[in-house]
Design a protein around this motif. Structure first.
Motif, PDB file in Angstrom:
ATOM      1  N   ASP A   1       0.826  -1.205   0.000  1.00  0.00           N
ATOM      2  CA  ASP A   1       0.000   0.000   0.000  1.00  0.00           C
ATOM      3  C   ASP A   1       0.864   1.260   0.000  1.00  0.00           C
ATOM      4  O   ASP A   1       0.551   2.244  -0.674  1.00  0.00           O
ATOM      5  CB  ASP A   1      -0.932   0.011   1.209  1.00  0.00           C
ATOM      6  CG  ASP A   1      -1.988  -1.082   1.128  1.00  0.00           C
ATOM      7  OD1 ASP A   1      -2.220  -1.605   0.015  1.00  0.00           O
ATOM      8  OD2 ASP A   1      -2.574  -1.415   2.187  1.00  0.00           O
ATOM      9  N   GLU A   2       1.958   1.229   0.774  1.00  0.00           N
ATOM     10  CA  GLU A   2       2.858   2.383   0.819  1.00  0.00           C
ATOM     11  C   GLU A   2       3.525   2.618  -0.531  1.00  0.00           C
ATOM     12  O   GLU A   2       3.621   3.757  -0.985  1.00  0.00           O
ATOM     13  CB  GLU A   2       3.910   2.189   1.900  1.00  0.00           C
ATOM     14  CG  GLU A   2       3.361   2.270   3.305  1.00  0.00           C
ATOM     15  CD  GLU A   2       4.383   1.895   4.365  1.00  0.00           C
ATOM     16  OE1 GLU A   2       5.525   1.525   3.996  1.00  0.00           O
ATOM     17  OE2 GLU A   2       4.040   1.965   5.559  1.00  0.00           O
ATOM     18  N   THR A   3       3.973   1.541  -1.189  1.00  0.00           N
ATOM     19  CA  THR A   3       4.623   1.712  -2.490  1.00  0.00           C
ATOM     20  C   THR A   3       3.618   2.190  -3.533  1.00  0.00           C
ATOM     21  O   THR A   3       3.958   2.996  -4.395  1.00  0.00           O
ATOM     22  CB  THR A   3       5.288   0.406  -2.960  1.00  0.00           C
ATOM     23  OG1 THR A   3       4.322  -0.634  -3.003  1.00  0.00           O
ATOM     24  CG2 THR A   3       6.435   0.029  -2.049  1.00  0.00           C
ATOM     25  N   VAL A   4       2.388   1.699  -3.452  1.00  0.00           N
ATOM     26  CA  VAL A   4       1.358   2.161  -4.387  1.00  0.00           C
ATOM     27  C   VAL A   4       1.098   3.647  -4.178  1.00  0.00           C
ATOM     28  O   VAL A   4       0.984   4.415  -5.154  1.00  0.00           O
ATOM     29  CB  VAL A   4       0.058   1.330  -4.217  1.00  0.00           C
ATOM     30  CG1 VAL A   4      -1.093   1.967  -4.947  1.00  0.00           C
ATOM     31  CG2 VAL A   4       0.278  -0.091  -4.690  1.00  0.00           C
ATOM     32  N   ALA A   5       1.044   4.078  -2.934  1.00  0.00           N
ATOM     33  CA  ALA A   5       0.815   5.497  -2.639  1.00  0.00           C
ATOM     34  C   ALA A   5       1.978   6.349  -3.132  1.00  0.00           C
ATOM     35  O   ALA A   5       1.773   7.431  -3.703  1.00  0.00           O
ATOM     36  CB  ALA A   5       0.616   5.692  -1.139  1.00  0.00           C
ATOM     37  N   GLU A   6       3.207   5.868  -2.953  1.00  0.00           N
ATOM     38  CA  GLU A   6       4.375   6.615  -3.437  1.00  0.00           C
ATOM     39  C   GLU A   6       4.364   6.710  -4.956  1.00  0.00           C
ATOM     40  O   GLU A   6       4.639   7.768  -5.536  1.00  0.00           O
ATOM     41  CB  GLU A   6       5.657   5.942  -2.972  1.00  0.00           C
ATOM     42  CG  GLU A   6       5.912   6.055  -1.484  1.00  0.00           C
ATOM     43  CD  GLU A   6       7.095   5.216  -1.028  1.00  0.00           C
ATOM     44  OE1 GLU A   6       7.780   4.617  -1.880  1.00  0.00           O
ATOM     45  OE2 GLU A   6       7.330   5.149   0.187  1.00  0.00           O
ATOM     46  N   LYS A   7       4.058   5.618  -5.631  1.00  0.00           N
ATOM     47  CA  LYS A   7       4.014   5.623  -7.090  1.00  0.00           C
ATOM     48  C   LYS A   7       2.913   6.546  -7.608  1.00  0.00           C
ATOM     49  O   LYS A   7       3.096   7.254  -8.600  1.00  0.00           O
ATOM     50  CB  LYS A   7       3.800   4.206  -7.613  1.00  0.00           C
ATOM     51  CG  LYS A   7       5.016   3.322  -7.450  1.00  0.00           C
ATOM     52  CD  LYS A   7       4.747   1.923  -7.971  1.00  0.00           C
ATOM     53  CE  LYS A   7       5.947   1.014  -7.783  1.00  0.00           C
ATOM     54  NZ  LYS A   7       5.698  -0.344  -8.276  1.00  0.00           N
ATOM     55  N   THR A   8       1.780   6.555  -6.922  1.00  0.00           N
ATOM     56  CA  THR A   8       0.679   7.431  -7.327  1.00  0.00           C
ATOM     57  C   THR A   8       1.075   8.890  -7.170  1.00  0.00           C
ATOM     58  O   THR A   8       0.796   9.712  -8.057  1.00  0.00           O
ATOM     59  CB  THR A   8      -0.566   7.125  -6.476  1.00  0.00           C
ATOM     60  OG1 THR A   8      -0.888   5.742  -6.598  1.00  0.00           O
ATOM     61  CG2 THR A   8      -1.751   7.958  -6.903  1.00  0.00           C
TER      62      THR A   8
END
Length: 89
Positions: free
Chosen positions: A53-60
């Motif tokens: 979830d954290e990596t998805v948020a960073e990528k977004t």
């Protein structure tokens, strides 16, 4: 009347007693919150999903920034083209 005076004396506190009571009431919710988190250790799946979830948020966030830059660059390019056409034509 004697009981009333005793009740008043018991309800009255010194400043230090009042402060101590306030500290205890403030620390109780904090202690309860930490007890809840320590009672249940994280599983590997929970940690993995949290990291995902954290990596998805960073990528977004990174993609949003890049798209904003691209939009601004296109707007600036369109303005430059209009200025060139206005002064040349």
């Amino acid at each position: 009347m004697d009981n009333k005076q005793q009740d008043e004396q018991q309800s009255r506190m010194s400043r230090s007693q009042y402060r101590q009571q306030q500290r205890q009431t403030e620390q109780q919710p904090i202690n309860e919150a930490t007890e809840n988190t320590t009672d249940q250790p994280y599983s590997r799946e929970a940690v993995a999903s949290q990291r995902h979830d954290e990596t998805v948020a960073e990528k977004t966030a990174r993609l949003k920034r890049r798209l904003n830059i691209a939009i601004i660059a296109l707007i600036v390019a369109i303005i430059i083209v209009y200025l060139i056409l206005f002064y040349v034509g």
